[in-house]
Design an enzyme around this catalytic site. Structure first.
Site, short mmCIF file in Angstrom:
data_model
loop_
_atom_site.label_atom_id
_atom_site.label_comp_id
_atom_site.label_asym_id
_atom_site.label_seq_id
_atom_site.Cartn_x
_atom_site.Cartn_y
_atom_site.Cartn_z
CG ASP A 43 9.03 -7.49 -12.97
OD1 ASP A 43 9.30 -8.67 -13.26
OD2 ASP A 43 9.25 -7.03 -11.83
CB ALA B 260 13.39 -0.38 -16.08
N GLY C 196 5.19 2.73 -9.78
CA GLY C 196 5.09 1.28 -9.57
C GLY C 196 5.09 0.52 -10.88
N GLY D 169 7.65 -0.47 -12.65
CA GLY D 169 8.76 -1.38 -12.96
C GLY D 169 10.14 -0.77 -13.06
CB SER D 170 11.90 2.10 -11.47
OG SER D 170 11.62 1.79 -10.13
CB SER D 171 13.16 -2.79 -9.31
OG SER D 171 12.71 -1.97 -8.30
O1 PMV Z 1 3.04 -5.10 -8.15
P1 PMV Z 1 3.69 -5.35 -9.46
O2 PMV Z 1 3.34 -4.31 -10.47
O3 PMV Z 1 5.15 -5.59 -9.37
O4 PMV Z 1 3.05 -6.71 -10.03
C1 PMV Z 1 3.11 -7.94 -9.35
C2 PMV Z 1 2.37 -8.99 -10.08
C3 PMV Z 1 2.31 -10.35 -9.37
O5 PMV Z 1 1.68 -11.26 -10.27
C4 PMV Z 1 1.46 -10.27 -8.13
C5 PMV Z 1 3.69 -10.85 -8.99
C6 PMV Z 1 4.55 -11.30 -10.15
O6 PMV Z 1 5.77 -11.31 -10.00
O7 PMV Z 1 4.03 -11.69 -11.18
#
Ligand code: PMV
Length: 321
Positions: free
Chosen positions: A148, A107, A101, A103-105
C-alpha cells in the site's frame, strides 16, 4: 490502492500486483518556532483544536497517539529521527472521510513524509520516501508487506515483493475494472493473524501445509503480470477467479458472504473475473469487465448489496502541489 492479485501470499514473500487509485489526501507542512508540533486533521469529520505534542516527547517517549494522528506522528518520528531534526511544526491533513479501505493510512503517511521532504529540503528519492513511510506504518501496525505504501509513493500499477524487495512499474494505459465496496472489515492485521493461525492449526491437526496455496498464487501473479502488460483480459480474468478460489482456502473469514455475493453477481453479469481485494472479510471486491458488460455488471454488483466505487485505477503517486 487496490490489491489486484497476491494478497496474503505477499506477506509470505510472494509477489503481488497492486494499482494506485485516485482517492487523494493532502498534507501541508510548515515550520513553527518553539518546541511543539501541531497536527490539524480535517480528514476526521469534526472541528477540533489541533493536536499538540512536544518534539522531545515525540522523539523520546514510546507513547501511543490518538487514532486520527497516529500515522502522521509515526511519519514525523521516522523523518525526524533519520534526519536529526527537532524543529517545531504545523501539519494539516485533508481528504475524504472514507477511502473504502483503499489505503488512506498509507496515503497520509507517504504524503507526510513527502511534505517534510519538501519543507526541510531533504532531497529524498522515491525509494527513501518508501522506506521511511514503510517504517512508520510498521511502527503502528507491526505487520504488513508495504504494498500500500509502494502504491502511494510510486503510483501506477506495480509488481511488488514484500518490504519493497522488488518494485516494478508496469507500463499500462488501461485496467478495465469495476470496484464494489462491501462495508468495513475487522482489520487487516487480525486477518493476517487469522490466516497464520489457520495454517498452523491445519499443519498441527492434519499434518497438512498450505504452502502449495502460496506457491500457486506466486505462479499466478507472475502469469497475470504478463497478461496485464499484453492486455490479455480474458486470461487475466481466469487468473483472478483462480486467485479468489485460493483465497477461500486460507480461512473462511477471508471471503465471507458479503464478498461472495457481489463476486458471484458480477460473474453472472458477464465479468471476465472477480475477486476480493486486500485482506478480505469486507472492504472491496472488483470485477474485470469488457466494455459491453460494464453497465450491466455495475448494476448487478449494486443490486447484490455492494456500493460502486467510481474511481480510476493506475493513478499517479504522491506529488507536490
Ligand atoms: O486489507 P488491505 O487492503 O490493507 O490489504 C492487506 C493485504 C495483505 O496482503 C493481507 C497484507 C499486506 O500487508 O500485504
Amino acid at each position: 490502492k487496490l490489491m489486484l492479485l497476491g494478497e496474503h501470499a505477499v506477506v509470505y514473500g510472494r509477489p503481488c500486483l497492486v494499482t494506485a487509485v485516485d482517492i487523494r489526501y493532502q498534507v501541508t507542512a510548515g515550520e513553527k518556532t518553539g518546541e511543539y508540533i501541531y497536527i490539524e486533521s480535517s480528514v476526521a469529520d469534526r472541528a477540533s483544536d489541533p493536536y499538540k505534542i512536544n518534539v522531545v516527547d515525540l522523539l523520546e517517549s514510546k507513547q501511543e497517539f490518538p487514532k486520527e494522528v497516529r500515522f502522521v506522528t509515526a511519519a514525523i518520528f521516522q523523518v525526524y529521527k533519520k534526519h536529526k531534526l527537532n524543529a517545531g511544526l504545523y501539519i494539516k491533513t485533508s481528504g475524504p472521510t472514507t477511502s473504502f479501505g483503499l489505503g488512506s493510512s498509507s496515503a497520509v503517511t507517504v504524503s507526510t513524509v513527502a511534505a517534510l521532504d519538501a519543507l526541510f529540503n531533504l532531497e529524498l528519492s522515491q525509494q527513501d520516501i518508501f522506506e521511511l513511510s514503510y517504517a512508520a506504518v510498521l511502527d503502528i501496525q507491526g505487520k504488513g508487506s508495504g504494498f500500500d505504501v509502494a502504491a502511494a509513493v510510486f503510483g501506477g500499477t506495480l509488481y511488488y515483493v514484500m518490504a519493497g524487495k522488488v518494485i516494478e512499474s508496469l507500463e499500462i494505459d488501461q485496467l478495465p475494472i469495476v470496484i464494489g465496496y462491501t462495508g468495513e472489515k475487522v482489520g487487516t492485521v487480525s486477518l493476517i493473524k487469522e490466516v497464520e493461525l489457520e495454517r498452523k492449526r491445519l499443519l498441527e491437526k492434519a499434518g497438512f501445509d498450505l504452502e502449495f496455496v502460496y506457491d500457486s498464487i506466486e505462479k499466478l501473479v507472475n502469469t497475470a503480470r504478463i497478461c496485464i502488460l499484453d492486455k490479455n483480459w480474458v486470461d487475466l480474468g481466469e487468473l483472478i477467479n483462480i486467485n479468489q478460489s485460493l483465497l477461500r482456502i486460507l480461512s473462511p473469514k477471508v471471503s465471507p458472504q458479503r464478498l461472495e455475493i457481489p463476486i458471484n453477481a458480477a460473474l453472472e453479469a458477464g465479468a471476465l473475473g472477480a475477486k476480493l481485494s486486500g485482506a478480505g472479510g469486507g472492504d472491496c471486491m472488483f470485477a474485470l469487465t469488457t466494455t459491453q458488460a460494464r453497465d450491466n455488471l455495475s448494476r448487478a454488483i449494486e443490486r447484490s448489496g455492494a456500493e460502486i466505487v467510481n474511481i480510476m485505477p493506475n493513478a499517479i503517486g504522491v506529488t507536490l502541489i
